[in-house]
Design an enzyme around this catalytic site. Sequence first.
Site, PDB file in Angstrom:
ATOM      1  N   LYS A 129     -34.821  15.351  57.693  1.00 41.45           N
ATOM      2  CA  LYS A 129     -35.279  13.982  57.844  1.00 41.45           C
ATOM      3  C   LYS A 129     -34.960  13.118  56.636  1.00 41.45           C
ATOM      4  CE  LYS A 129     -38.748  14.973  61.321  1.00 41.45           C
ATOM      5  NZ  LYS A 129     -38.866  16.455  61.360  1.00 41.45           N
TER       6      LYS A 129
HETATM    7  C1  PLP Z   1     -38.897  17.074  62.593  1.00 38.31           C
HETATM    8  C2  PLP Z   1     -38.476  18.482  62.567  1.00 38.31           C
HETATM    9  C3  PLP Z   1     -37.933  19.095  63.703  1.00 38.31           C
HETATM   10  C4  PLP Z   1     -37.821  18.374  65.025  1.00 38.31           C
HETATM   11  O1  PLP Z   1     -36.858  17.354  65.002  1.00 38.31           O
HETATM   12  P1  PLP Z   1     -36.833  16.272  66.191  1.00 38.31           P
HETATM   13  O2  PLP Z   1     -35.768  15.298  65.789  1.00 38.31           O
HETATM   14  O3  PLP Z   1     -38.183  15.651  66.197  1.00 38.31           O
HETATM   15  O4  PLP Z   1     -36.527  16.999  67.428  1.00 38.31           O
HETATM   16  C5  PLP Z   1     -37.489  20.395  63.592  1.00 38.31           C
HETATM   17  N1  PLP Z   1     -37.601  21.082  62.439  1.00 38.31           N
HETATM   18  C6  PLP Z   1     -38.137  20.538  61.331  1.00 38.31           C
HETATM   19  C7  PLP Z   1     -38.253  21.365  60.107  1.00 38.31           C
HETATM   20  C8  PLP Z   1     -38.578  19.216  61.347  1.00 38.31           C
HETATM   21  O5  PLP Z   1     -39.111  18.674  60.254  1.00 38.31           O
END
Ligand code: PLP
Length: 432
Positions: free
Chosen positions: A107
């Site tokens: 993210k």
């Molecule tokens: C947010 C997150 C996900 C899920 O991602 P999405 O885009 O919401 O499907 C998977 N793994 C981790 C470690 C995350 O932080």
Amino acid sequence: MKYYSTNKQSADVSLQEAVVKGLAPDKGLYMPEKIKVLPQSFYDNIGNMSFQEIAYIVADAFFGEDIEADTLKQIVYDTLNFDTPVVHVNDNIYSLELFHGPTLAFKDVGGRFMARLLGYFIRKQGQKDVKVLVATSGDTGSAVANGFLGVDGIHVYVLYPKGKVSAIQECQFTTLGQNITAIEVDGTFDDCQALVKTAFLDDELNSKLNLTSANSINVARFLPQAFYYFYAYAQLVRQGKAQNVVFCVPSGNFGNITAGLIAKRMGLPVKRFIAANNSNDIFYEYLQTGEYNPRPSVQTIANAMDVGDPSNFVRILDLYGKSVEEIRKDILGEWYNDEEIREIVKNTFDRTGYLLDPHGACGYQVLKEQLEADETGIFLETAHPAKFLETVESIIGKKVDIPEKLQAFMKGEKQSIEIGNSFDEFKGLLLN
Ligand SMILES: *Cc1c(COP(=O)(O)O)cnc(C)c1O
């Protein structure tokens, strides 16, 4: 370029409006009206290009009509000041390590890009006092908060479910201070997400405050996630492994995988995608039955995927003309419960020496079970295992090294505001 709402009840908007608003007035999610196919010459040369060079070309296809080249290039280059290496694990399986950014999860890419783009638009509009609302199941809060930390004119409110994120995740957004406020909600992630969505639909709040959202509903977070699919492919090209590429994406709100689907529409040669889930298997069930039945999320050890009503599902429907048959042609689903996830982390570590985090573990395992002999499988290792320290250490029975970046967060003091899950309480807090 114009952006339309998936609900098609609101007017099309500019990039600026889509980024500043986040959610469309008709509650739909914004989508770009065109998805440009990149020229063959780009794909022929991709193996010789750096991450930043590749990302800039992809960003230009999305945003080039709306942002001057110099500014866009700077935003892309600043955002990607870390690598996303493809690492061989075993057989035909590779890990795309997305945890080398400041908060050690994928993210960071979308969070950093969005913070920079929103900052640019807000300066351009001469706005002050913009409030960014973000609900987090663990990793979004830190990526967004750290992306915006110290940015003038912007205050970030991070809503998270009390007691349902790991201790290390929590300290990454509760210890920052400055323009970041952490709100600890007595409820689930879905409650947090609902509070944020309701805030955007509340007339009084919107007339008094400049609100925007930093969840993956925001196109400035969502689209940049396509960058690393292209770069991962480039790395496979260099290794002579780019035939029949399968991307496997541990999924919660389905923003990450949807960015990959868009990369494919832009001509990236991907054979198919796999969506890996934990016990919150709503999407898997949808693929099986053709029926989408959102339900309250259940808590798991892969907590960033504890989502009972994935917000980007509507974008997938939109991309595939609402046809489950078309979706099934591109995406396979699978899910694992906590006990299985523990076994996967343990077995993989014992057999290969590669330490998975609980989310990446789901991605790895589907490839292990489903990959065909002529395919190259690449799972997105979405966070560093040390972010889930107690869980991972208890599984492998060994200490896990904590990267320095993470240790720095752990030294700070927690500051948060506790609220219930009622909208009125949240609204009162924002208005004061
Ligand atoms: C947010 C997150 C996900 C899920 O991602 P999405 O885009 O919401 O499907 C998977 N793994 C981790 C470690 C995350 O932080």
